[in-house]
Design a protein around this motif. Structure first.
Motif, PDB file in Angstrom:
ATOM      1  N   UNK A  44      -5.835 -21.348  -4.022  1.00  0.00           N
ATOM      2  CA  UNK A  44      -4.681 -20.881  -3.268  1.00  0.00           C
ATOM      3  C   UNK A  44      -4.809 -19.370  -3.190  1.00  0.00           C
ATOM      4  N   UNK A  45      -4.772 -18.850  -1.995  1.00  0.00           N
ATOM      5  CA  UNK A  45      -4.964 -17.414  -1.749  1.00  0.00           C
ATOM      6  C   UNK A  45      -3.809 -16.950  -0.864  1.00  0.00           C
ATOM      7  N   UNK A  46      -3.244 -15.781  -1.140  1.00  0.00           N
ATOM      8  CA  UNK A  46      -2.179 -15.289  -0.266  1.00  0.00           C
ATOM      9  C   UNK A  46      -2.354 -13.807   0.038  1.00  0.00           C
ATOM     10  N   UNK A  47      -1.979 -13.474   1.261  1.00  0.00           N
ATOM     11  CA  UNK A  47      -1.899 -12.103   1.744  1.00  0.00           C
ATOM     12  C   UNK A  47      -0.478 -11.909   2.261  1.00  0.00           C
ATOM     13  N   UNK A  48       0.265 -10.984   1.653  1.00  0.00           N
ATOM     14  CA  UNK A  48       1.618 -10.680   2.088  1.00  0.00           C
ATOM     15  C   UNK A  48       1.728  -9.172   2.297  1.00  0.00           C
ATOM     16  N   UNK A  49       2.893  -8.733   2.764  1.00  0.00           N
ATOM     17  CA  UNK A  49       3.128  -7.292   2.919  1.00  0.00           C
ATOM     18  C   UNK A  49       4.612  -7.025   2.722  1.00  0.00           C
ATOM     19  N   UNK A  50       4.939  -5.762   2.501  1.00  0.00           N
ATOM     20  CA  UNK A  50       6.332  -5.364   2.323  1.00  0.00           C
ATOM     21  C   UNK A  50       6.734  -4.255   3.291  1.00  0.00           C
ATOM     22  N   UNK A  51       5.970  -4.088   4.358  1.00  0.00           N
ATOM     23  CA  UNK A  51       6.249  -3.043   5.338  1.00  0.00           C
ATOM     24  C   UNK A  51       5.497  -1.750   5.083  1.00  0.00           C
ATOM     25  N   UNK A  52       4.882  -1.630   3.907  1.00  0.00           N
ATOM     26  CA  UNK A  52       4.083  -0.448   3.567  1.00  0.00           C
ATOM     27  C   UNK A  52       2.660  -0.639   4.114  1.00  0.00           C
ATOM     28  N   UNK A  53       1.792   0.392   4.082  1.00  0.00           N
ATOM     29  CA  UNK A  53       0.466   0.286   4.701  1.00  0.00           C
ATOM     30  C   UNK A  53      -0.583  -0.388   3.812  1.00  0.00           C
ATOM     31  N   UNK A  54      -0.240  -1.519   3.202  1.00  0.00           N
ATOM     32  CA  UNK A  54      -1.198  -2.286   2.412  1.00  0.00           C
ATOM     33  C   UNK A  54      -0.801  -3.752   2.402  1.00  0.00           C
ATOM     34  N   UNK A  55      -1.792  -4.615   2.214  1.00  0.00           N
ATOM     35  CA  UNK A  55      -1.550  -6.038   1.995  1.00  0.00           C
ATOM     36  C   UNK A  55      -1.542  -6.289   0.503  1.00  0.00           C
TER      37      UNK A  55
END
Length: 161
Positions: free
Chosen positions: A38-49
């Motif tokens: 299980x792999x995830x890529x999320x973000x919080x609005x900043x310039x990084x995943x």
């Protein structure tokens, strides 16, 4: 409410989501094996995943077995299609990767590998992530425990969220 994707991350947008699937692993110092991931890529609005990965052994009968590797980190898109990735492993290894993104493909190589005294000796890595139709495929080559850089892991994952 989901935050708006930072414009710097547009080249990496194809990675966003939760991915699940199976892969194969091997190395001259271990027996070959199959694993679930299980792999995830999320973000919080900043310039990084924000990245996380968990894997489990797949037993010969197809059932999920014991937990294997886990890693967490951050992916930053840089100008000129460059990417910087920091990864931490609970086994005492920290890696910094640099690479490039083009279309729906990311190629990374280690810039720095650091480890604690008790961690396995890992000296280099090369990772490739890319879309295969609707699936995310990835491969990891590793140099470790006196072995040269060579294939270690690969998987094909489906987006589940």
């Amino acid at each position: 409410m989901d935050p708006e994707l930072h414009p710097d991350l547009e080249p990496l947008e194809f990675l966003l989501g939760t991915w699940e699937g199976a892969g194969v692993g091997g190395y001259p110092t271990i027996e070959s094996f199959n694993f679930g991931q299980e792999l995830s890529f999320t973000h919080n609005g900043k310039p990084f995943l924000i990245y996380s990965s968990r894997t489990w052994l797949i037993e010969p009968d197809g059932t999920l077995g014991r937990p294997l590797a886990t890693e967490t980190g951050y992916w930053r898109a840089r100008p000129d299609n460059e990417v910087e990735v920091t990864l931490a492993h609970p086994t005492g290894i920290v890696e910094i990767y640099v690479g490039t993104v083009a279309f729906s493909r990311v190629e990374l190589q280690t810039d720095v590998v650091a480890r604690t005294r008790s961690a396995k000796e890992v000296t280099a890595g090369h990772r490739l992530y890319g879309m295969i139709g609707e699936d995310l495929g990835w491969a990891y080559d590793m140099a470790a425990v006196g072995q040269k850089l060579q294939s270690h892991l690969s998987a094909q994952l489906k987006r589940v969220a």
